[in-house]
Write a protein that holds these residues in place. Structure first.
Motif, PDB file in Angstrom:
ATOM      1  N   TYR A  16       0.824  -1.264   0.035  1.00 37.71           N
ATOM      2  CA  TYR A  16      -0.020  -0.121   0.049  1.00 37.71           C
ATOM      3  C   TYR A  16       1.046   1.134   0.095  1.00 37.71           C
ATOM      4  O   TYR A  16       1.891   1.293   0.431  1.00 37.71           O
ATOM      5  CB  TYR A  16      -0.834  -0.101   1.334  1.00 37.71           C
ATOM      6  N   ILE A  17       0.599   2.235  -0.577  1.00 38.74           N
ATOM      7  CA  ILE A  17       1.279   3.410  -0.525  1.00 38.74           C
ATOM      8  C   ILE A  17       0.325   4.504   0.333  1.00 38.74           C
ATOM      9  O   ILE A  17      -0.756   4.675   0.036  1.00 38.74           O
ATOM     10  CB  ILE A  17       1.197   4.121  -2.131  1.00 38.74           C
TER      11      ILE A  17
ATOM     12  N   LYS B 239       4.092  13.255   0.273  1.00 35.71           N
ATOM     13  CA  LYS B 239       4.953  12.496   1.045  1.00 35.71           C
ATOM     14  C   LYS B 239       4.328  11.254   1.422  1.00 35.71           C
ATOM     15  O   LYS B 239       3.489  11.173   1.959  1.00 35.71           O
ATOM     16  CB  LYS B 239       5.509  13.507   2.299  1.00 35.71           C
ATOM     17  N   VAL B 240       5.315  10.027   1.206  1.00 40.46           N
ATOM     18  CA  VAL B 240       4.428   8.954   1.132  1.00 40.46           C
ATOM     19  C   VAL B 240       5.678   7.763   1.942  1.00 40.46           C
ATOM     20  O   VAL B 240       6.863   8.069   2.095  1.00 40.46           O
ATOM     21  CB  VAL B 240       4.111   8.062  -0.112  1.00 40.46           C
ATOM     22  N   VAL B 241       5.092   6.764   2.544  1.00 46.38           N
ATOM     23  CA  VAL B 241       5.621   5.291   2.831  1.00 46.38           C
ATOM     24  C   VAL B 241       4.956   4.092   2.305  1.00 46.38           C
ATOM     25  O   VAL B 241       3.728   4.331   1.642  1.00 46.38           O
ATOM     26  CB  VAL B 241       5.517   5.357   4.635  1.00 46.38           C
ATOM     27  N   PHE B 242       5.584   3.134   2.382  1.00 46.01           N
ATOM     28  CA  PHE B 242       5.040   1.946   1.770  1.00 46.01           C
ATOM     29  C   PHE B 242       4.791   0.886   2.970  1.00 46.01           C
ATOM     30  O   PHE B 242       5.665   0.472   3.825  1.00 46.01           O
ATOM     31  CB  PHE B 242       6.114   1.610   0.909  1.00 46.01           C
ATOM     32  N   LYS B 243       3.578   0.411   2.854  1.00 46.17           N
ATOM     33  CA  LYS B 243       3.425  -0.853   3.908  1.00 46.17           C
ATOM     34  C   LYS B 243       2.938  -2.259   3.081  1.00 46.17           C
ATOM     35  O   LYS B 243       2.078  -2.156   2.139  1.00 46.17           O
ATOM     36  CB  LYS B 243       2.017  -0.508   4.761  1.00 46.17           C
ATOM     37  N   LYS B 244       3.555  -3.295   3.545  1.00 46.29           N
ATOM     38  CA  LYS B 244       3.433  -4.636   2.792  1.00 46.29           C
ATOM     39  C   LYS B 244       1.854  -5.052   2.968  1.00 46.29           C
ATOM     40  O   LYS B 244       1.366  -5.002   4.067  1.00 46.29           O
ATOM     41  CB  LYS B 244       4.259  -5.724   3.276  1.00 46.29           C
ATOM     42  N   ALA B 245       1.258  -5.544   2.027  1.00 45.49           N
ATOM     43  CA  ALA B 245      -0.134  -5.765   2.017  1.00 45.49           C
ATOM     44  C   ALA B 245      -0.335  -7.127   2.635  1.00 45.49           C
ATOM     45  O   ALA B 245       0.524  -7.854   2.559  1.00 45.49           O
ATOM     46  CB  ALA B 245      -0.628  -5.949   0.514  1.00 45.49           C
TER      47      ALA B 245
END
Length: 196
Positions: A40-41, A190-196
């Motif tokens: 997920y972004i 401004k973003v982070v990434f989370k494993k789905a």
């Protein structure tokens, strides 16, 4: 002469090997982002909307564009990253990649991100083409770049040596119907990434 050619080849190979690869992109747990894995972004500032999804923004039901969920608790749709060299398993900063949602949509479209012009604005839609780097697919390549302590999304493809694309940060703009649509913007998302 042979010695000169050998020395020249050795110098070129040494220079090529000495160039460092760009830093890998990391998710919110500190793990490397990997090609083919769903993520997920998410916005860094959670009080301003949720993750990314597809939705109509053009006063018609299709095509679907990339938008930010209005509720901060909504992660949006999972997506995958594919680098310009599909053999590479790790996603690296400032390198061309395709971004594609891992979902079905009501519209007949690929869910691959692309940049296109709509009413004088360069927006991110979900009907691009994956792979085949070059002039024909120039609008389908994005980058992830370090931004302060987190990341931002950028459109500035390098998949065509003679092309001169418009370059810019991807930010969030508000449409007439209140959707938070992704587009080229002076203010990066401004973003982070989370494993789905």
């Amino acid at each position: 002469m042979k010695t000169f050619i050998s020395l020249l080849l050795f110098s070129i190979i040494s220079f090529s090997l000495a160039q460092e690869s760009p830093d890998p992109v990391r998710d919110i747990d500190g793990n490397l982002l990997r090609s083919g894995t769903e993520y997920y972004i998410l916005p860094v500032f959670r009080g301003m909307g949720g993750g990314l999804t597809l939705a109509p923004t053009r006063n018609q039901s299709c095509p679907l564009d990339v938008v930010q969920e209005s509720l901060e608790v909504d992660n949006g749709l999972p997506l995958k990253f594919t680098p310009v060299d599909p053999k590479k398993g790790v996603i690296r900063e400032s390198t061309d990649l395709n971004i594609v949602f891992s979902a079905f949509s009501i519209c007949i479209q690929s869910n691959v991100w692309m940049l296109e012009e709509y009413e004088g604005q360069l927006i991110v839609s979900g009907h691009g083409m994956s792979g085949n780097p070059g002039q024909e697919t120039l609008s389908n390549w994005f980058k992830i770049e370090k931004y302060e302590d987190d990341y931002k999304l950028v459109f500035c493809p390098a998949v065509c040596d003679f092309c001169r694309p418009v370059c810019g940060d991807i930010g969030v703009t508000i449409t007439e119907n209140g959707r938070r649509r992704l587009a080229i913007s002076d203010e990066p998302f401004k973003v982070v990434f989370k494993k789905a």
